[in-house]
Design a protein around this motif. Structure first.
Motif, PDB file in Angstrom:
ATOM      1  N   THR A 122       0.803  -1.223   0.000  1.00 16.62           N
ATOM      2  CA  THR A 122       0.000   0.000   0.000  1.00 16.62           C
ATOM      3  C   THR A 122       0.839   1.278   0.000  1.00 16.62           C
ATOM      4  O   THR A 122       0.300   2.361  -0.222  1.00 16.62           O
ATOM      5  CB  THR A 122      -0.964   0.011   1.202  1.00 16.62           C
ATOM      6  OG1 THR A 122      -0.219  -0.198   2.415  1.00 16.62           O
ATOM      7  CG2 THR A 122      -2.006  -1.090   1.065  1.00 16.62           C
ATOM      8  N   ASP A 123       2.149   1.154   0.220  1.00 12.89           N
ATOM      9  CA  ASP A 123       3.008   2.333   0.078  1.00 12.89           C
ATOM     10  C   ASP A 123       2.967   2.878  -1.346  1.00 12.89           C
ATOM     11  O   ASP A 123       3.319   4.037  -1.579  1.00 12.89           O
ATOM     12  CB  ASP A 123       4.465   1.983   0.436  1.00 12.89           C
ATOM     13  CG  ASP A 123       4.662   1.814   1.944  1.00 12.89           C
ATOM     14  OD1 ASP A 123       3.735   2.172   2.688  1.00 12.89           O
ATOM     15  OD2 ASP A 123       5.723   1.312   2.347  1.00 12.89           O
ATOM     16  N   ALA A 124       2.527   2.041  -2.291  1.00 13.36           N
ATOM     17  CA  ALA A 124       2.442   2.486  -3.685  1.00 13.36           C
ATOM     18  C   ALA A 124       1.476   3.656  -3.847  1.00 13.36           C
ATOM     19  O   ALA A 124       1.602   4.442  -4.791  1.00 13.36           O
ATOM     20  CB  ALA A 124       1.999   1.331  -4.580  1.00 13.36           C
ATOM     21  N   PHE A 125       0.538   3.805  -2.899  1.00 11.54           N
ATOM     22  CA  PHE A 125      -0.416   4.911  -2.988  1.00 11.54           C
ATOM     23  C   PHE A 125       0.240   6.260  -2.687  1.00 11.54           C
ATOM     24  O   PHE A 125      -0.382   7.307  -2.865  1.00 11.54           O
ATOM     25  CB  PHE A 125      -1.599   4.664  -2.051  1.00 11.54           C
ATOM     26  CG  PHE A 125      -2.399   3.441  -2.403  1.00 11.54           C
ATOM     27  CD1 PHE A 125      -2.718   3.147  -3.723  1.00 11.54           C
ATOM     28  CD2 PHE A 125      -2.823   2.552  -1.409  1.00 11.54           C
ATOM     29  CE1 PHE A 125      -3.446   2.010  -4.056  1.00 11.54           C
ATOM     30  CE2 PHE A 125      -3.555   1.425  -1.733  1.00 11.54           C
ATOM     31  CZ  PHE A 125      -3.869   1.152  -3.060  1.00 11.54           C
ATOM     32  N   ASN A 126       1.484   6.220  -2.224  1.00  5.95           N
ATOM     33  CA  ASN A 126       2.249   7.456  -2.006  1.00  5.95           C
ATOM     34  C   ASN A 126       3.160   7.772  -3.185  1.00  5.95           C
ATOM     35  O   ASN A 126       3.985   8.683  -3.108  1.00  5.95           O
ATOM     36  CB  ASN A 126       3.094   7.329  -0.731  1.00  5.95           C
ATOM     37  CG  ASN A 126       2.237   7.094   0.506  1.00  5.95           C
ATOM     38  OD1 ASN A 126       1.171   7.675   0.656  1.00  5.95           O
ATOM     39  ND2 ASN A 126       2.703   6.222   1.390  1.00  5.95           N
ATOM     40  N   THR A 127       3.017   7.008  -4.267  1.00  7.31           N
ATOM     41  CA  THR A 127       3.846   7.199  -5.462  1.00  7.31           C
ATOM     42  C   THR A 127       2.958   7.579  -6.645  1.00  7.31           C
ATOM     43  O   THR A 127       1.738   7.721  -6.513  1.00  7.31           O
ATOM     44  CB  THR A 127       4.630   5.917  -5.794  1.00  7.31           C
ATOM     45  OG1 THR A 127       3.721   4.929  -6.324  1.00  7.31           O
ATOM     46  CG2 THR A 127       5.314   5.353  -4.559  1.00  7.31           C
ATOM     47  N   ASP A 128       3.581   7.690  -7.810  1.00  6.88           N
ATOM     48  CA  ASP A 128       2.831   8.010  -9.026  1.00  6.88           C
ATOM     49  C   ASP A 128       2.261   6.776  -9.711  1.00  6.88           C
ATOM     50  O   ASP A 128       1.497   6.896 -10.674  1.00  6.88           O
ATOM     51  CB  ASP A 128       3.736   8.745 -10.026  1.00  6.88           C
ATOM     52  CG  ASP A 128       4.146  10.125  -9.538  1.00  6.88           C
ATOM     53  OD1 ASP A 128       3.368  10.729  -8.763  1.00  6.88           O
ATOM     54  OD2 ASP A 128       5.236  10.592  -9.916  1.00  6.88           O
ATOM     55  N   VAL A 129       2.640   5.580  -9.232  1.00  2.00           N
ATOM     56  CA  VAL A 129       2.181   4.337  -9.877  1.00  2.00           C
ATOM     57  C   VAL A 129       1.432   3.500  -8.843  1.00  2.00           C
ATOM     58  O   VAL A 129       1.995   2.604  -8.217  1.00  2.00           O
ATOM     59  CB  VAL A 129       3.365   3.545 -10.475  1.00  2.00           C
ATOM     60  CG1 VAL A 129       2.853   2.359 -11.287  1.00  2.00           C
ATOM     61  CG2 VAL A 129       4.219   4.438 -11.374  1.00  2.00           C
ATOM     62  N   TRP A 130       0.154   3.788  -8.681  1.00  2.00           N
ATOM     63  CA  TRP A 130      -0.638   3.083  -7.678  1.00  2.00           C
ATOM     64  C   TRP A 130      -0.800   1.605  -8.000  1.00  2.00           C
ATOM     65  O   TRP A 130      -0.997   0.791  -7.093  1.00  2.00           O
ATOM     66  CB  TRP A 130      -2.022   3.732  -7.570  1.00  2.00           C
ATOM     67  CG  TRP A 130      -2.023   5.057  -6.886  1.00  2.00           C
ATOM     68  CD1 TRP A 130      -0.944   5.855  -6.624  1.00  2.00           C
ATOM     69  CD2 TRP A 130      -3.164   5.746  -6.381  1.00  2.00           C
ATOM     70  NE1 TRP A 130      -1.337   7.000  -5.991  1.00  2.00           N
ATOM     71  CE2 TRP A 130      -2.703   6.967  -5.825  1.00  2.00           C
ATOM     72  CE3 TRP A 130      -4.524   5.470  -6.343  1.00  2.00           C
ATOM     73  CZ2 TRP A 130      -3.560   7.892  -5.243  1.00  2.00           C
ATOM     74  CZ3 TRP A 130      -5.388   6.385  -5.770  1.00  2.00           C
ATOM     75  CH2 TRP A 130      -4.908   7.576  -5.220  1.00  2.00           C
ATOM     76  N   TYR A 131      -0.725   1.245  -9.259  1.00  2.00           N
ATOM     77  CA  TYR A 131      -0.918  -0.148  -9.641  1.00  2.00           C
ATOM     78  C   TYR A 131       0.142  -1.055  -9.030  1.00  2.00           C
ATOM     79  O   TYR A 131      -0.046  -2.268  -8.931  1.00  2.00           O
ATOM     80  CB  TYR A 131      -0.914  -0.287 -11.161  1.00  2.00           C
ATOM     81  CG  TYR A 131      -1.513  -1.584 -11.659  1.00  2.00           C
ATOM     82  CD1 TYR A 131      -2.890  -1.753 -11.763  1.00  2.00           C
ATOM     83  CD2 TYR A 131      -0.707  -2.661 -12.022  1.00  2.00           C
ATOM     84  CE1 TYR A 131      -3.447  -2.936 -12.215  1.00  2.00           C
ATOM     85  CE2 TYR A 131      -1.251  -3.856 -12.481  1.00  2.00           C
ATOM     86  CZ  TYR A 131      -2.620  -3.977 -12.568  1.00  2.00           C
ATOM     87  OH  TYR A 131      -3.171  -5.161 -13.011  1.00  2.00           O
ATOM     88  N   ASN A 132       1.248  -0.483  -8.574  1.00  2.00           N
ATOM     89  CA  ASN A 132       2.288  -1.282  -7.919  1.00  2.00           C
ATOM     90  C   ASN A 132       1.865  -1.781  -6.543  1.00  2.00           C
ATOM     91  O   ASN A 132       2.632  -2.499  -5.885  1.00  2.00           O
ATOM     92  CB  ASN A 132       3.582  -0.487  -7.803  1.00  2.00           C
ATOM     93  CG  ASN A 132       4.289  -0.337  -9.136  1.00  2.00           C
ATOM     94  OD1 ASN A 132       3.946  -1.003 -10.107  1.00  2.00           O
ATOM     95  ND2 ASN A 132       5.283   0.544  -9.188  1.00  2.00           N
ATOM     96  N   VAL A 133       0.652  -1.429  -6.106  1.00  2.00           N
ATOM     97  CA  VAL A 133       0.118  -2.019  -4.879  1.00  2.00           C
ATOM     98  C   VAL A 133       0.037  -3.536  -5.004  1.00  2.00           C
ATOM     99  O   VAL A 133       0.146  -4.272  -4.020  1.00  2.00           O
ATOM    100  CB  VAL A 133      -1.277  -1.424  -4.544  1.00  2.00           C
ATOM    101  CG1 VAL A 133      -2.317  -1.845  -5.576  1.00  2.00           C
ATOM    102  CG2 VAL A 133      -1.729  -1.845  -3.150  1.00  2.00           C
TER     103      VAL A 133
END
Length: 314
Positions: A219-230
């Protein structure tokens, strides 16, 4: 009394006829849904169909379909054995579902025809009939995890497993923009949904030489530009998921791309261990050093864009 009975029957028959006629007329008046038609490709390489944005694929070249067949056969010859159940599938791009001259359906027909003719010792699983464009994000190339149960069921029927698809909880994140936002498109935000159950929460995930955690969602991916990496931390050379809640001795190896990352969490009920291999980042010749090939199920799962430029697979 007989005349009355006959009259009653006639009235009933007439009513049935009128009801049937009204239903027929109503169906005949239903407007047939028009297929989505592609716009011209913009300077950014993006075209649209309705409110879906699509990155124009590279020109189709048959040589890459031949090269993909060669790669699958090479891996099979080097590492796979006769005790393994081996399968492959292709994930269509969004362009498959719209009328366009950029990457028409004939290209997909050619690609699949070559693979079916040349790939040896593997069963092809057709996923095209389980998907439509609404199963994909409007602002991204990827499919939506919450729409993949027909895909899961089709894979399970061929590969010999069954997943309880009613056992998942939806987790919805608002204001999602896919990777096409970086191309300067003007689009409304979407929602991103990821599905959880006891299997997804308790599995031990190891991203090769990068991270280890309980749970398949990063869920740290939601702090980036690529949320799909969740989904399993996005593209990585090697990811393993060990599932303590399953003790059936079954393992699965998926050779694939980022589409596999969102599908895999839905398959955990069927396997003690699942390994994801991304050949864009790990060379075929070194696979034996990082993966112990024994009697696992094998699935090659690639989106058409990768197949169409599969020289990127090492």
């Amino acid at each position: 009394m007989k005349k009355k009975g006959i009259l009653g029957i006639s009235v009933v028959c007439l009513l049935c006829l009128l009801i049937g006629l009204s239903v027929f007329i109503k169906k005949g008046n239903v407007k047939k849904e028009e297929p989505l038609v592609a716009s011209e490709v913009g300077e950014n390489g993006i075209f649209s169909a309705g409110d879906y944005y699509i990155l124009a694929m590279d020109k189709y070249e048959e040589k890459y379909s031949h090269l993909m067949s060669k790669k699958l056969n090479e891996i099979s010859s080097l590492y796979l054995n006769d005790t393994m159940k081996k399968f492959y599938s292709i994930v269509p791009e969004k362009s498959y579902f719209v009328e366009n001259d950029i990457y028409p359906k004939e290209n997909y027909d050619s690609m699949l025809s070559i693979l079916k003719e040349e790939v040896k010792g593997m069963e092809y699983i057709n996923l095209f009939d389980t998907l439509n464009i609404s199963d994909y994000y409007k602002t991204d190339l990827h499919w939506k995890q919450e729409k993949l149960f027909p895909v899961v069921n089709k894979l399970g029927k061929a590969m010999g497993f069954k997943i309880n698809t009613k056992n998942f909880k939806e987790n919805i994140v608002e204001d999602y923009y896919g990777v096409y936002k970086a191309y300067g498109i003007e689009a409304k935000p979407e929602t991103l949904t990821y599905l959880t159950n006891d299997y997804t929460q308790n599995a031990l995930v190891t991203v090769y030489e990068v991270a280890e955690q309980n749970g398949v969602y990063f869920t740290d991916a939601f702090n980036t530009d690529v949320w799909y990496n969740v989904f399993l931390s996005g593209p990585n050379p090697l990811v393993t998921i060990e599932n303590p809640a399953v003790t059936n001795g079954k393992e699965l190896i998926i050779f694939g791309d980022s589409f596999s990352s969102s599908l895999t969490p839905l398959l955990l009920e069927a396997y003690e261990k699942i390994t994801l291999i991304d050949l864009r980042f790990v060379a075929t010749q070194y696979l034996g050093e990082v993966v112990d090939f024994t009697n696992q199920d094998i699935l090659f799962l690639y989106n058409a864009q990768i197949v169409n430029r599969c020289a990127m697979l090492r």
